[in-house]
Design a protein around this motif. Structure first.
Motif, PDB file in Angstrom:
ATOM      1  N   LEU A 117       0.825  -1.209   0.000  1.00  0.00           N
ATOM      2  CA  LEU A 117       0.000   0.000   0.000  1.00  0.00           C
ATOM      3  C   LEU A 117       0.860   1.262   0.000  1.00  0.00           C
ATOM      4  O   LEU A 117       0.527   2.254  -0.665  1.00  0.00           O
ATOM      5  CB  LEU A 117      -0.918  -0.012   1.223  1.00  0.00           C
ATOM      6  CG  LEU A 117      -2.014  -1.088   1.248  1.00  0.00           C
ATOM      7  CD1 LEU A 117      -2.779  -1.034   2.556  1.00  0.00           C
ATOM      8  CD2 LEU A 117      -2.950  -0.918   0.074  1.00  0.00           C
ATOM      9  N   ALA A 137       0.920   4.121  -2.876  1.00  0.00           N
ATOM     10  CA  ALA A 137       0.628   5.524  -2.572  1.00  0.00           C
ATOM     11  C   ALA A 137       1.710   6.442  -3.129  1.00  0.00           C
ATOM     12  O   ALA A 137       1.414   7.537  -3.638  1.00  0.00           O
ATOM     13  CB  ALA A 137       0.501   5.713  -1.063  1.00  0.00           C
ATOM     14  N   VAL A 169       1.137   6.729  -6.875  1.00  0.00           N
ATOM     15  CA  VAL A 169      -0.069   7.505  -7.171  1.00  0.00           C
ATOM     16  C   VAL A 169       0.211   8.997  -6.999  1.00  0.00           C
ATOM     17  O   VAL A 169      -0.225   9.831  -7.814  1.00  0.00           O
ATOM     18  CB  VAL A 169      -1.225   7.035  -6.266  1.00  0.00           C
ATOM     19  CG1 VAL A 169      -2.393   8.022  -6.345  1.00  0.00           C
ATOM     20  CG2 VAL A 169      -1.692   5.660  -6.684  1.00  0.00           C
ATOM     21  N   ILE A 170       0.939   9.384  -5.941  1.00  0.00           N
ATOM     22  CA  ILE A 170       1.300  10.796  -5.754  1.00  0.00           C
ATOM     23  C   ILE A 170       2.210  11.271  -6.875  1.00  0.00           C
ATOM     24  O   ILE A 170       2.085  12.417  -7.361  1.00  0.00           O
ATOM     25  CB  ILE A 170       1.970  10.974  -4.375  1.00  0.00           C
ATOM     26  CG1 ILE A 170       0.963  10.684  -3.270  1.00  0.00           C
ATOM     27  CG2 ILE A 170       2.538  12.376  -4.224  1.00  0.00           C
ATOM     28  CD1 ILE A 170       1.571  10.687  -1.874  1.00  0.00           C
ATOM     29  N   ALA A 229      -5.592   6.799  -8.284  1.00  0.00           N
ATOM     30  CA  ALA A 229      -5.899   5.897  -7.171  1.00  0.00           C
ATOM     31  C   ALA A 229      -6.832   4.781  -7.642  1.00  0.00           C
ATOM     32  O   ALA A 229      -6.728   3.633  -7.185  1.00  0.00           O
ATOM     33  CB  ALA A 229      -6.528   6.675  -6.023  1.00  0.00           C
ATOM     34  N   SER A 258      -4.691   2.343  -9.451  1.00  0.00           N
ATOM     35  CA  SER A 258      -3.818   1.580  -8.551  1.00  0.00           C
ATOM     36  C   SER A 258      -4.583   0.478  -7.828  1.00  0.00           C
ATOM     37  O   SER A 258      -3.993  -0.521  -7.402  1.00  0.00           O
ATOM     38  CB  SER A 258      -3.164   2.526  -7.540  1.00  0.00           C
ATOM     39  OG  SER A 258      -4.133   3.091  -6.681  1.00  0.00           O
TER      40      SER A 258
END
Length: 251
Positions: free
Chosen positions: A202, A206, A209-210, A243, A246
């Motif tokens: 996770l 993250a 994704v950022i 997101a 993902s």
């Protein structure tokens, strides 16, 4: 006393009435059969009634087509032709420059994205589908549908926020969303070697994704007018898009 005269008999044509005046009487011609070529007696095949040697000699006596007039002997000149990829609108050097610009999330060069194309995004989409297929997930239709919805979503959100000053078209939105998919594609490739579940998966997702959100937000704001003051809302919309992609990789 009766005198008898020798009168010759009148002959009429067999096809109808005699001509007017009785002169130039023409008889009907008997139709003649069409020309039949000579069939050799030693031919074992009944339908081979022509001479192959004579036909070959007649065709080889001269060229059937001499080429275009003034064409330089009929030879085609391909020196002036454009490459096939350029005719199709695919420029590998331009795709590489745009992809390399996404690799630096802190400094994305918007100059190379002035000419938006879809060949690079299609390549990234196919790579994403391939890595998902290697992970045992057949999601071609889902990915294609989410790509279309994401492009329309970003287009609507940006133009609603920018108002009349917004000049970001749908083609540019599709190109921006597609090129910014590179971090998600890298995440899908790394997920093949990561353990299923857990906090580490996770956290890595993250980060990527950022990364994708920052790249797409910078491109969308720099390529159009009226988006600087709404950068936070545009970044939130881009975060939702990547997101969502993902989630296909994580679960």
């Amino acid at each position: 006393m009766t005198k008898q005269f020798a009168v010759p008999p009148v002959v009429f044509p067999s096809g109808g009435n005699p001509t007017v005046g009785g002169a130039n009487v023409q008889q009907r011609r008997v139709p003649t059969p069409p020309f039949q070529p000579h069939r050799p007696s030693n031919s074992g095949i009944p339908f081979m009634s022509f001479d192959i040697g004579s036909a070959t000699a007649s065709t080889s006596s001269g060229p059937i087509y001499g080429g275009p007039i003034g064409g330089g002997g009929g030879s085609a000149n391909f020196d002036d032709e454009e490459p096939l990829l350029d005719e199709l609108g695919i420029h590998p050097d331009q795709i590489w420059r745009k992809t390399k610009s996404i690799l630096n999330p802190f400094r994305v060069n918007p100059v190379v994205y002035q000419d938006s194309d879809l060949s690079g995004p299609i390549l990234l989409y196919m790579s994403f589908c391939l890595f998902q297929l290697l992970a045992g997930k057949i999601q071609f239709g889902v990915i294609l549908g989410w790509i279309v919805v994401s492009s329309i979503f970003l287009y609507v959100v940006f133009n609603m926020l920018a108002g009349r000053t917004g000049n970001l078209d749908l083609h540019t939105c599709t190109s921006v969303v597609g090129y910014s998919m590179l971090p998600v594609v890298i995440l899908s490739a790394l997920s093949l070697f990561l353990p299923q579940g857990g906090v580490v998966r996770l956290v890595i997702a993250a980060v990527f994704v950022i990364w994708a959100t920052r790249a797409s937000t910078g491109l969308a704001v720099s390529l159009a007018d009226g988006g600087d003051e709404h950068r936070g809302l545009i970044a939130y919309a881009c975060f939702l898009i990547y997101a969502l992609f993902s989630l296909l990789v994580i679960f």
